[in-house]
Motif scaffolding. Structure first.
Motif, PDB file in Angstrom:
ATOM      1  N   ASP A  25     -40.857  31.303 -80.816  1.00 20.04           N
ATOM      2  CA  ASP A  25     -41.495  32.624 -80.693  1.00 20.04           C
ATOM      3  C   ASP A  25     -41.453  33.379 -82.008  1.00 20.04           C
ATOM      4  OD1 ASP A  25     -42.017  32.084 -78.059  1.00 20.04           O
ATOM      5  OD2 ASP A  25     -40.305  33.197 -77.276  1.00 20.04           O
ATOM      6  N   GLN A  26     -40.365  33.208 -82.766  1.00 17.75           N
ATOM      7  CA  GLN A  26     -40.230  33.919 -84.031  1.00 17.75           C
ATOM      8  C   GLN A  26     -41.196  33.388 -85.091  1.00 17.75           C
ATOM      9  OE1 GLN A  26     -38.356  36.673 -84.734  1.00 17.75           O
ATOM     10  NE2 GLN A  26     -37.966  36.669 -82.519  1.00 17.75           N
ATOM     11  N   ILE A  27     -41.625  32.139 -84.958  1.00 20.42           N
ATOM     12  CA  ILE A  27     -42.611  31.613 -85.913  1.00 20.42           C
ATOM     13  C   ILE A  27     -43.898  32.418 -85.834  1.00 20.42           C
ATOM     14  CG2 ILE A  27     -44.065  29.603 -86.454  1.00 20.42           C
ATOM     15  CD1 ILE A  27     -41.752  27.815 -85.729  1.00 20.42           C
ATOM     16  N   GLY A  28     -44.262  32.828 -84.625  1.00 17.64           N
ATOM     17  CA  GLY A  28     -45.391  33.740 -84.464  1.00 17.64           C
ATOM     18  C   GLY A  28     -46.748  33.103 -84.634  1.00 17.64           C
ATOM     19  N   LEU A  29     -46.840  31.789 -84.552  1.00 19.65           N
ATOM     20  CA  LEU A  29     -48.117  31.092 -84.693  1.00 19.65           C
ATOM     21  C   LEU A  29     -48.407  30.317 -83.417  1.00 19.65           C
ATOM     22  CD1 LEU A  29     -47.586  29.647 -88.295  1.00 19.65           C
ATOM     23  CD2 LEU A  29     -48.862  31.702 -87.673  1.00 19.65           C
ATOM     24  N   PRO A  35     -26.385  31.252 -89.718  1.00 20.87           N
ATOM     25  CA  PRO A  35     -26.487  32.707 -89.638  1.00 20.87           C
ATOM     26  C   PRO A  35     -27.942  33.155 -89.670  1.00 20.87           C
ATOM     27  CG  PRO A  35     -25.793  32.023 -91.841  1.00 20.87           C
ATOM     28  CD  PRO A  35     -25.809  30.796 -90.998  1.00 20.87           C
ATOM     29  N   ASN A  36     -28.247  34.193 -88.931  1.00 24.93           N
ATOM     30  CA  ASN A  36     -29.606  34.750 -88.899  1.00 24.93           C
ATOM     31  C   ASN A  36     -30.643  33.679 -88.533  1.00 24.93           C
ATOM     32  OD1 ASN A  36     -28.523  37.242 -89.828  1.00 24.93           O
ATOM     33  ND2 ASN A  36     -28.628  36.482 -91.941  1.00 24.93           N
ATOM     34  N   LEU A  37     -30.360  32.961 -87.445  1.00 24.41           N
ATOM     35  CA  LEU A  37     -31.220  31.851 -87.046  1.00 24.41           C
ATOM     36  C   LEU A  37     -32.644  32.312 -86.774  1.00 24.41           C
ATOM     37  CD1 LEU A  37     -31.363  28.823 -86.296  1.00 24.41           C
ATOM     38  CD2 LEU A  37     -30.843  29.492 -83.946  1.00 24.41           C
ATOM     39  N   LEU A  38     -32.800  33.398 -86.019  1.00 26.93           N
ATOM     40  CA  LEU A  38     -34.139  33.868 -85.681  1.00 26.93           C
ATOM     41  C   LEU A  38     -34.886  34.367 -86.910  1.00 26.93           C
ATOM     42  CD1 LEU A  38     -33.448  35.713 -82.300  1.00 26.93           C
ATOM     43  CD2 LEU A  38     -34.211  33.362 -82.676  1.00 26.93           C
ATOM     44  N   ASP A  39     -34.169  34.958 -87.843  1.00 29.05           N
ATOM     45  CA  ASP A  39     -34.816  35.389 -89.094  1.00 29.05           C
ATOM     46  C   ASP A  39     -35.323  34.183 -89.884  1.00 29.05           C
ATOM     47  OD1 ASP A  39     -34.307  38.008 -88.482  1.00 29.05           O
ATOM     48  OD2 ASP A  39     -32.492  38.152 -89.696  1.00 29.05           O
ATOM     49  N   LYS A  66     -38.562  33.202 -88.355  1.00 27.85           N
ATOM     50  CA  LYS A  66     -39.576  34.203 -88.710  1.00 27.85           C
ATOM     51  C   LYS A  66     -40.080  33.957 -90.123  1.00 27.85           C
ATOM     52  CE  LYS A  66     -40.378  39.193 -88.761  1.00 27.85           C
ATOM     53  NZ  LYS A  66     -39.765  40.532 -88.551  1.00 27.85           N
ATOM     54  N   MET A  67     -39.162  33.615 -91.024  1.00 29.21           N
ATOM     55  CA  MET A  67     -39.543  33.297 -92.401  1.00 29.21           C
ATOM     56  C   MET A  67     -40.433  32.062 -92.448  1.00 29.21           C
ATOM     57  SD  MET A  67     -38.574  30.821 -94.844  1.00 29.21           S
ATOM     58  CE  MET A  67     -36.917  30.369 -94.408  1.00 29.21           C
ATOM     59  N   ILE A  68     -40.111  31.039 -91.614  1.00 33.36           N
ATOM     60  CA  ILE A  68     -40.928  29.824 -91.577  1.00 33.36           C
ATOM     61  C   ILE A  68     -42.368  30.171 -91.209  1.00 33.36           C
ATOM     62  CG2 ILE A  68     -41.322  27.669 -90.321  1.00 33.36           C
ATOM     63  CD1 ILE A  68     -38.285  27.369 -90.097  1.00 33.36           C
ATOM     64  N   GLY A  69     -42.537  31.025 -90.207  1.00 36.36           N
ATOM     65  CA  GLY A  69     -43.880  31.432 -89.805  1.00 36.36           C
ATOM     66  C   GLY A  69     -44.622  32.157 -90.904  1.00 36.36           C
ATOM     67  N   GLU A  70     -43.930  33.033 -91.616  1.00 35.02           N
ATOM     68  CA  GLU A  70     -44.578  33.786 -92.694  1.00 35.02           C
ATOM     69  C   GLU A  70     -45.003  32.859 -93.838  1.00 35.02           C
ATOM     70  OE1 GLU A  70     -45.405  36.990 -92.871  1.00 35.02           O
ATOM     71  OE2 GLU A  70     -44.724  37.271 -90.801  1.00 35.02           O
ATOM     72  N   ILE A  71     -44.135  31.910 -94.193  1.00 32.87           N
ATOM     73  CA  ILE A  71     -44.459  30.985 -95.287  1.00 32.87           C
ATOM     74  C   ILE A  71     -45.643  30.100 -94.910  1.00 32.87           C
ATOM     75  CG2 ILE A  71     -43.610  29.019 -96.601  1.00 32.87           C
ATOM     76  CD1 ILE A  71     -42.508  31.678 -97.565  1.00 32.87           C
TER      77      ILE A  71
END
Length: 561
Positions: free
Chosen positions: A357-361, A324-328, A331-336
């Motif tokens: 793309d959601q990692i954002g790095l 569930p909430n795979l993209l979230d 996104k959390m992985i990128g923030e951490i």
């Protein structure tokens, strides 16, 4: 003892061998073989060829981290038909490898227009061996799929065939330390390849924040100590060969001179209590509890480590595991990584571009890898604080020269993606066993849409559109609005015409009900044995006496007046 084996003459004879691996790990395996002392190392597609003696074959099975299987070719030949395969295999003196009391099994991989079924090729090889023994002694060895004394492997690419002895037996990714597993576990060979690809050899702490059953932490510990991954296995196929040298293999098995100390630590985390329990059992079975710590912790709670470390992880893709909430999650992985792992390197294996793309790095390198049938990417992220300009001014390097060269290669992924089109989902590397691959001829034409509209001349297109929609030119928006509000249509839609139609038919025995399964089908039996008055035009019954009779007086066209 090493000097004793160096003095053996005939056993030092070198011969050709093939090490099988996963797509994308060929160069890593080639480097392993070179460090092991193999000669004539050449990387191919999903394989690396090399030469060596019996000791090298034993060591390759026992010590390689990224090999799936070690094959020993015994015959190369050209085959244009199944009969050619039969005749060439029959030329081999099989008494050197088998006797009538032994069992054997044949695995086949084919990639050819002529040979479309791998099992049929395997049957022809089996027939040739059995017939040779039957002609000489009247008896033949039996076939055993589960636990044969001799495993054979034949590979056919177009008209080129290679017949090999399989020295490994069970796939080498089955190390022997796994006590339990979780859903969609990471293959051990792929895990070891990821670690070796990162360049980590135990110089820092190692962290897998989504460790699952603990495959990456255990493989990292084996690499850090330079321990042979085969130390946990119970047997190899070459142990059943007639020329098996038990003293030589015992020497290799007990030789720990290349092992080294590991001064750092390995951490594995997961938010699933069952996965943590499974990982701890596997770590204990491998005897690595002093080097590996497994804890229950969500990646979202990860904090900056005190010591320098590297993260290598395999997050869920949303394919085999429902997440569930795979993209979230990505996104959390990128923030951490950005806020809690600065000054270190992180490597992430994943499948979908939208997840990355959601990692954002921005990754410093992207490496294509296949995880089963899934075409994945292994990406490296160099984490640092502040701006890139300041990071470089301090003498730090974001990308090495090799990484820059690799990233500059155009179409480096497209070339590998063509491999995916040659395999169906069923042909994916079940449990990492290369024997499950079956090659089929790839035909790009099959990828075209089944139905394609033919191109029309430009002068015919306006005429075609006008013919299809003659009302569109003069139809006005106001007319459309009034038509939708028409009271007569509304009455019929709300219970007028359609309701009357239902009432008119629902009580009739043979009427059309308008619903599936409630129509005239199955009713024709009701007509049998009944006099039915079929009426003609105008409702008048047919007069049987006045009908034309073509059979009277034996003449075809006479009838009564």
């Amino acid at each position: 003892m090493e000097q004793e084996y160096n003095n053996i003459g005939p056993e030092r004879k070198e011969y050709e061998m093939i090490a099988k691996t996963f797509m994308g790990l060929e160069e890593v395996l080639a480097e392993e073989l070179t460090n092991l002392g193999a000669n004539n190392v050449v990387a191919g597609r999903r394989m690396v060829s090399f030469t060596g003696d019996k000791e090298m074959m034993y060591r390759a099975n026992f010590q390689l981290h990224t090999a799936i299987r070690i094959l020993k070719p015994i015959k190369h030949f050209k085959a244009l038909s199944a009969d050619d395969v039969y005749e060439e295999v029959k030329k081999v003196d099989w008494s050197e490898y088998l006797d009538e009391k032994k069992t054997f099994a044949v695995d086949a991989v084919v990639f050819s227009e002529e040979f479309r079924h791998s099992k049929f090729v395997a049957y022809r090889v089996k027939d040739a061996i059995a017939d040779q023994f039957r002609e000489k002694s009247g008896t033949r060895p039996n076939v055993s799929i589960a636990n044969p004394d001799l495993r054979l492997h034949i590979h056919i690419a177009e008209d080129r065939a290679t017949l090999c002895l399989d020295s490994s037996g069970e796939s080498l990714h089955r190390r022997g330390y796994r006590q339990e597993s979780v859903e969609a576990p990471l293959n051990e060979v792929l895990a070891a390849g990821m670690i070796l690809m990162s360049g980590w050899r135990g110089e820092t702490d190692f962290i897998d924040p989504m460790c699952g059953s603990g495959t990456l932490p255990i493989e990292a510990a084996l690499i850090a100590h330079n321990m042979a991954p085969g130390i946990f296995r119970k047997e190899y196929a070459f142990e059943k060969w007639p020329d098996f040298d038990s003293d030589l293999f015992d020497y290799i098995y007990n030789d720990d001179s290349q092992e080294r100390d590991f001064e750092h630590h390995i951490y594995g985390y997961d938010n699933d209590p069952k996965a943590v329990s499974t990982a701890r059992r596997n770590v204990k079975a491998a005897g690595l509890s002093n080097d590996v710590t497994i804890e229950l912790q969500d990646f979202a709670d990860f904090k900056q480590p005190e010591e320098k470390a590297v993260i290598i992880t395999n997050p869920p893709y949303g394919e085999r595991i429902s997440t569930p909430n795979l993209l979230d999650t990505y996104k959390m992985i990128g923030e951490i990584l950005k806020h809690e792992f600065s000054g270190n390197e992180a490597w992430v294996l994943s499948y979908k571009e939208e997840c990355f793309d959601q990692i954002g790095l921005k990754p410093s390198i992207k490496i294509p890898l296949y995880n089963g049938s899934l075409e994945c990417e292994f990406r490296k992220y160099q984490m640092f604080q502040g701006k890139l300009r300041n990071f470089r001014s301090e003498g730090n390097i974001l990308k090495t020269e090799e990484e820059k060269k690799a990233m500059a290669e155009k179409h480096r992924f497209k070339k590998n993606r063509e491999f995916k089109n040659r395999l169906s989902e069923d042909e994916a590397n079940k449990d990492g066993d290369i024997r499950t691959f079956i090659f089929h001829k790839h035909n790009p034409a099959y990828q075209e849409p089944k139905f394609m509209r033919r191109a029309e001349p430009e002068d015919q297109k306006p005429e075609r559109e006008e013919r299809k929609q003659p009302w569109k030119k003069d139809f006005k928006r106001d007319d459309h609005r009034d038509f939708r509000r028409d009271n007569d249509r509304k009455d019929k839609r709300d219970g007028g015409f359609r309701e009357d139609r239902k009432e008119g038919f629902k009580d009739k025995k043979y009427g059309f009900k308008g619903k599936r399964g409630d129509d005239f089908r199955g009713r024709r039996d009701d007509f049998k044995g009944k006099k039915t008055d079929f009426r003609g035009k105008g409702g008048k019954p047919f007069d049987k006496k006045g009908r034309k009779d073509f059979r009277q007086k034996g003449r075809r066209f006479e009838h009564e007046d």
